[in-house]
Design a protein around this motif. Structure first.
Motif, short mmCIF file in Angstrom:
data_model
loop_
_atom_site.label_atom_id
_atom_site.label_comp_id
_atom_site.label_asym_id
_atom_site.label_seq_id
_atom_site.Cartn_x
_atom_site.Cartn_y
_atom_site.Cartn_z
N GLU A 11 -32.71 -40.50 -40.40
CA GLU A 11 -32.93 -41.99 -39.71
C GLU A 11 -31.94 -42.74 -40.56
O GLU A 11 -31.22 -43.73 -39.91
CB GLU A 11 -34.40 -42.50 -39.88
N ARG A 12 -32.11 -43.28 -41.76
CA ARG A 12 -31.33 -43.94 -42.67
C ARG A 12 -29.87 -43.35 -42.47
O ARG A 12 -28.86 -44.34 -42.47
CB ARG A 12 -31.62 -43.91 -44.01
N ALA A 13 -29.48 -42.11 -42.40
CA ALA A 13 -28.09 -41.64 -42.51
C ALA A 13 -27.52 -41.95 -41.12
O ALA A 13 -26.37 -42.48 -40.80
CB ALA A 13 -28.14 -40.02 -42.76
N GLU A 14 -28.36 -41.89 -39.97
CA GLU A 14 -28.03 -42.32 -38.65
C GLU A 14 -27.63 -43.66 -38.47
O GLU A 14 -26.81 -44.18 -37.86
CB GLU A 14 -28.90 -41.97 -37.70
N LEU A 15 -28.44 -44.68 -39.18
CA LEU A 15 -28.21 -46.08 -39.19
C LEU A 15 -26.88 -46.38 -39.80
O LEU A 15 -26.16 -47.10 -39.15
CB LEU A 15 -29.44 -46.82 -39.90
N ARG A 16 -26.66 -45.73 -40.86
CA ARG A 16 -25.18 -45.84 -41.48
C ARG A 16 -24.13 -45.47 -40.54
O ARG A 16 -23.16 -46.45 -40.49
CB ARG A 16 -24.99 -45.13 -42.78
N ARG A 17 -24.44 -44.64 -39.77
CA ARG A 17 -23.03 -44.03 -39.04
C ARG A 17 -23.00 -44.87 -37.88
O ARG A 17 -21.85 -45.26 -37.52
CB ARG A 17 -23.74 -42.72 -38.32
N GLN A 18 -24.16 -45.59 -37.22
CA GLN A 18 -23.97 -46.53 -36.33
C GLN A 18 -23.33 -47.71 -36.50
O GLN A 18 -22.45 -48.27 -35.98
CB GLN A 18 -25.31 -46.46 -35.35
N VAL A 19 -23.91 -48.33 -37.70
CA VAL A 19 -23.31 -49.51 -38.19
C VAL A 19 -21.72 -49.31 -38.62
O VAL A 19 -21.03 -50.04 -38.41
CB VAL A 19 -23.60 -49.98 -39.51
N ARG A 20 -21.52 -48.28 -39.20
CA ARG A 20 -19.89 -47.80 -39.69
C ARG A 20 -19.08 -47.96 -37.85
O ARG A 20 -18.13 -48.36 -38.20
CB ARG A 20 -20.05 -46.39 -40.20
N LYS A 21 -19.70 -47.15 -37.18
CA LYS A 21 -18.83 -47.11 -35.86
C LYS A 21 -18.60 -48.55 -35.56
O LYS A 21 -17.66 -48.81 -34.86
CB LYS A 21 -19.80 -46.16 -35.00
N LEU A 22 -19.72 -49.42 -35.45
CA LEU A 22 -19.76 -50.75 -34.81
C LEU A 22 -18.69 -51.32 -35.70
O LEU A 22 -17.76 -52.18 -35.07
CB LEU A 22 -21.06 -51.26 -34.81
N ALA A 23 -18.83 -51.49 -36.94
CA ALA A 23 -17.76 -52.30 -37.90
C ALA A 23 -16.46 -51.74 -37.79
O ALA A 23 -15.61 -52.49 -37.89
CB ALA A 23 -18.51 -52.24 -39.42
N GLY A 24 -16.26 -50.51 -37.47
CA GLY A 24 -14.95 -49.89 -37.27
C GLY A 24 -14.15 -50.57 -36.18
O GLY A 24 -12.81 -50.54 -36.31
N THR A 25 -14.88 -50.96 -35.12
CA THR A 25 -14.20 -51.51 -33.90
C THR A 25 -13.47 -52.83 -34.31
O THR A 25 -12.94 -53.50 -33.44
CB THR A 25 -15.11 -51.63 -32.59
N TYR A 26 -14.06 -53.42 -35.31
CA TYR A 26 -13.46 -54.79 -35.58
C TYR A 26 -12.36 -54.64 -36.85
O TYR A 26 -11.56 -54.93 -36.66
CB TYR A 26 -14.69 -55.81 -36.25
N GLY A 27 -12.99 -54.24 -38.24
CA GLY A 27 -12.08 -53.74 -39.11
C GLY A 27 -11.65 -55.04 -40.18
O GLY A 27 -11.65 -56.18 -39.76
N GLU A 77 -23.98 -52.40 -46.88
CA GLU A 77 -22.99 -51.70 -47.51
C GLU A 77 -21.91 -51.00 -46.37
O GLU A 77 -20.46 -51.06 -46.79
CB GLU A 77 -23.71 -50.51 -48.26
N GLU A 78 -22.44 -50.52 -45.32
CA GLU A 78 -21.41 -50.12 -44.28
C GLU A 78 -20.50 -51.00 -43.63
O GLU A 78 -19.52 -50.62 -43.39
CB GLU A 78 -22.55 -49.11 -43.23
N LEU A 79 -21.15 -52.40 -43.48
CA LEU A 79 -19.98 -53.38 -43.04
C LEU A 79 -19.23 -53.57 -43.97
O LEU A 79 -17.80 -53.71 -43.54
CB LEU A 79 -21.03 -54.62 -42.73
N ALA A 80 -19.11 -53.76 -45.25
CA ALA A 80 -18.31 -53.87 -46.48
C ALA A 80 -17.41 -52.75 -46.52
O ALA A 80 -16.40 -53.08 -46.69
CB ALA A 80 -19.08 -54.24 -47.71
N ALA A 81 -17.92 -51.59 -46.44
CA ALA A 81 -17.02 -50.30 -46.44
C ALA A 81 -15.88 -50.11 -45.20
O ALA A 81 -15.18 -49.60 -45.55
CB ALA A 81 -18.02 -49.03 -46.40
N GLN A 82 -16.29 -51.07 -44.17
CA GLN A 82 -15.37 -50.94 -43.16
C GLN A 82 -14.43 -52.24 -43.32
O GLN A 82 -13.77 -52.48 -42.26
CB GLN A 82 -16.19 -50.99 -41.94
#
Length: 388
Positions: A11-27, A77-82
């Motif tokens: 569940e946490r891993a999926e949360l990371r994937r979804q946030v990473r995907k969303l933030a990646g659309t901004y960059g 973390e995932e927002l910052a990583a993007q």
């Protein structure tokens, strides 16, 4: 003894994937463009709120996801990583949201938490003062009773995002009527209150989120502005400060991952002599070292969050400080190595590496300095005499 998992749930891993995907659309390019033009990242803030990520640590009955600090730290973390680090995540959902969730009245929770969860009611946090610095015990912002009201006077500094917040959770000192001693009390203060003034502090860091000096001159508040028990003292305060350290660690590891990803990509494609520069150990080894350091810091952050979410505040305090220290050191080194990998390109705006030097360096200073963490560890973990 609390058991700590060394792998995150699916569940946490999926949360990371979804946030990473969303933030990646901004960059990162979008983020720095907003910062340099003086605009805000409101679109991203509200979108992560609409998707339930911003308030994932807020109880479900108040519009949140019912998760823990580990979940909101993963989002940070995932927002910052993007390349899109949102400093107000540390402040609004993690500090203010946690304190109100733990100690607010039901009316206060109903009033504040839904907005914190969906991003429409951002709340800043004010504790640092010009003359007190790291010594929270020396804050001089005072709160005195006047009939059914409280009156606040004092000033704060380096308060993040006051211009984006409708309210600020202020730490003040009130006198205990029984003992005559001063005690810390938490107040929710509207940013448009009479007597409340905020002045921006010019900063070198490239960020859309600004820092402010705050002045409070006879700011009057109703009795229900007090969050928690006015005699609750430091226990209530540290309910927000330990999550702050965990979030700061996640902020740092996210930035470190971003810097490392950019450096690795560049090292794979840049050719100067024979083959890409990443084939040379002088380039490859520092990046490998950073990867190791970042992963160790992430593991310590995971431990701190798990301890906090399990209710082990004492152990969580130690782990949160260690995580924050390790993450800031790893991030500073990763940013420096990323700049070096890029050579001259590392100090251009086009490649966006140099700005990370200041951004990651802030992690060694705030929200608690590396020196104070070393003081804490030497005294509480090692049992050495107090040195300050």
């Amino acid at each position: 003894m609390t058991e700590i998992a060394f792998t995150e749930t699916e569940e946490r891993a999926e949360l990371r994937r979804q946030v990473r995907k969303l933030a990646g659309t901004y960059g990162r390019e979008w983020f720095t463009e907003k910062a340099r033009s003086g605009e805000k990242t409101t679109d991203l803030w509200l979108e992560i709120g609409r998707n339930g990520y911003l308030g994932i640590n807020i109880p479900e009955e108040y519009g949140g996801g019912g998760g823990g600090i580990g979940d909101i730290a993963a989002v940070c973390e995932e927002l910052a990583a993007q390349g899109c680090p949102l400093l107000l995540m540390v402040v609004s959902p993690a500090i203010c949201g946690t304190i109100i969730s733990r100690y607010g009245t039901d009316a206060q929770k109903q009033r504040w938490l839904p907005g914190i969860a969906d991003g429409t009611g951002t709340m800043a946090f004010a504790i640092t003062e010009p003359d007190a610095g790291t010594n929270t015990h020396n804050i001089t912002t005072t709160a005195r009773r006047d009939g059914d009201e409280w009156v606040l006077n004092g000033r704060k500094t380096y308060i993040s995002g006051v211009d984006e917040a409708d309210h600020v959770l202020v730490v003040a000192r009130a006198e205990d009527a029984r003992t005559g001693k001063v005690k810390p009390v938490l107040f929710v203060v509207p940013t448009d209150a009479e007597g409340f003034e905020a002045r921006p502090i010019p900063m070198e860091i490239v960020s859309p989120e600004l820092q402010f000096q705050v002045f409070m001159d006879d700011v009057r508040l109703a009795a229900d502005a007090v969050v928690g028990d006015e005699d609750g003292g430091l226990v209530q305060l540290f309910a927000g400060l330990n999550p702050e350290r965990i979030m700061a660690a996640s902020f740092s590891t996210g930035l470190a991952r971003f810097a490392l990803d950019r450096a690795v990509a560049y090292a794979k494609e840049r050719t100067v002599f024979q083959g890409p520069i990443g084939s040379h150990q002088a380039v490859a080894h520092p990046l490998a070292q950073s990867h190791i350091e970042v992963e160790m810091a992430r593991l310590m952050t995971q431990k701190a969050a798990a301890l906090y979410d399990a209710g082990d505040d004492l152990a969580a305090g130690e782990a949160a400080n260690m995580a924050k220290y390790a993450a800031a050191e790893a991030a500073c080194d990763a940013a420096d190595r990323a700049v070096q990998t890029h050579g001259g390109n590392g100090i251009t705006q086009e490649y966006g590496m140099a700005g990370l030097l200041v951004a990651t360096r802030a992690g060694r200073i705030a929200p608690v300095s590396r020196e104070m963490i070393l003081n804490f560890v030497s005294m509480h973990s090692l049992g050495l005499p107090k040195s300050y």
